[in-house]
Design an enzyme around this catalytic site. Structure first.
Site, PDB file in Angstrom:
ATOM      1  N   LYS A   1     -11.818   4.367   1.538  1.00  0.00           N
ATOM      2  CA  LYS A   1     -10.686   3.623   0.988  1.00  0.00           C
ATOM      3  C   LYS A   1     -11.243   2.498   0.112  1.00  0.00           C
ATOM      4  O   LYS A   1     -11.287   1.334   0.507  1.00  0.00           O
ATOM      5  CB  LYS A   1      -9.828   3.077   2.137  1.00  0.00           C
ATOM      6  CG  LYS A   1      -8.507   2.495   1.714  1.00  0.00           C
ATOM      7  CD  LYS A   1      -7.687   2.109   2.941  1.00  0.00           C
ATOM      8  CE  LYS A   1      -6.377   1.472   2.539  1.00  0.00           C
ATOM      9  NZ  LYS A   1      -5.566   1.086   3.714  1.00  0.00           N
TER      10      LYS A   1
ATOM     11  N   GLU B   1       0.840  -1.202   0.000  1.00  0.00           N
ATOM     12  CA  GLU B   1       0.000   0.000   0.000  1.00  0.00           C
ATOM     13  C   GLU B   1       0.874   1.251   0.000  1.00  0.00           C
ATOM     14  O   GLU B   1       0.542   2.247  -0.640  1.00  0.00           O
ATOM     15  CB  GLU B   1      -0.912   0.020   1.224  1.00  0.00           C
ATOM     16  CG  GLU B   1      -1.975  -1.048   1.221  1.00  0.00           C
ATOM     17  CD  GLU B   1      -2.852  -0.971   2.445  1.00  0.00           C
ATOM     18  OE1 GLU B   1      -4.016  -0.553   2.297  1.00  0.00           O
ATOM     19  OE2 GLU B   1      -2.368  -1.310   3.552  1.00  0.00           O
TER      20      GLU B   1
ATOM     21  N   TYR C   1     -13.831  27.003   0.118  1.00  0.00           N
ATOM     22  CA  TYR C   1     -13.778  25.548  -0.039  1.00  0.00           C
ATOM     23  C   TYR C   1     -12.716  25.091  -1.024  1.00  0.00           C
ATOM     24  O   TYR C   1     -12.218  23.973  -0.918  1.00  0.00           O
ATOM     25  CB  TYR C   1     -15.146  24.952  -0.380  1.00  0.00           C
ATOM     26  CG  TYR C   1     -15.907  25.632  -1.487  1.00  0.00           C
ATOM     27  CD1 TYR C   1     -15.623  25.378  -2.815  1.00  0.00           C
ATOM     28  CD2 TYR C   1     -16.932  26.520  -1.182  1.00  0.00           C
ATOM     29  CE1 TYR C   1     -16.331  26.004  -3.824  1.00  0.00           C
ATOM     30  CE2 TYR C   1     -17.654  27.146  -2.180  1.00  0.00           C
ATOM     31  CZ  TYR C   1     -17.350  26.880  -3.508  1.00  0.00           C
ATOM     32  OH  TYR C   1     -18.054  27.494  -4.500  1.00  0.00           O
TER      33      TYR C   1
END
Length: 132
Positions: A99, A22, A54
């Site tokens: 994820k 990962e 933002y």
């Protein structure tokens, strides 16, 4: 307070995770952030300086996503929350870290962690177990 700024589906490639692969290959992370604050001043003035920009928030969140790797998405969410609460006008923030490419050996759509904090919550523990 019911005023909110919501940023949904912010995507960036990061190298977070417990496993070496990962860290080496990385993967896409998706973030949703909800900031609670009084938007009345911005509504009255029509000035971006009276609210949380933002676009700039997205830049700061992506910098964390693409920055220093961590093992857990819980740690990542905590760091993102700190970014959201850095503006004194924000009274509460909620962050969800998705994820979707997590190393789960079964068919699934998403793994996500959602954390919320208010300005008055105690700071997170430091990595050594003490106060941050």
């Amino acid at each position: 307070m019911t005023d909110r700024i919501t940023l949904t589906g912010l995507r960036a490639h990061g190298r977070h995770g417990v496993y070496d692969f990962e860290r080496e290959r990385g993967q896409e992370f998706v973030v949703d952030a909800v900031l609670e604050l009084d938007l009345a001043p911005a509504a009255r003035s029509d000035e971006v300086t009276d609210t949380v920009h933002y676009g700039e928030l997205a830049d700061r969140l992506v910098a964390v996503l693409t920055g220093e790797p961590v093992n857990l998405i819980e740690t990542l969410a905590d760091r993102l929350l700190a970014i959201c609460l850095a503006d004194d006008r924000v009274t509460r923030a909620t962050v969800t870290v998705h994820k979707p490419e997590a190393p789960v050996p079964h068919a699934f759509t998403d793994v996500a962690v959602t954390m919320s904090r208010t300005r008055t919550d105690p700071p997170p523990a430091a990595p050594d177990g003490g106060a941050a």
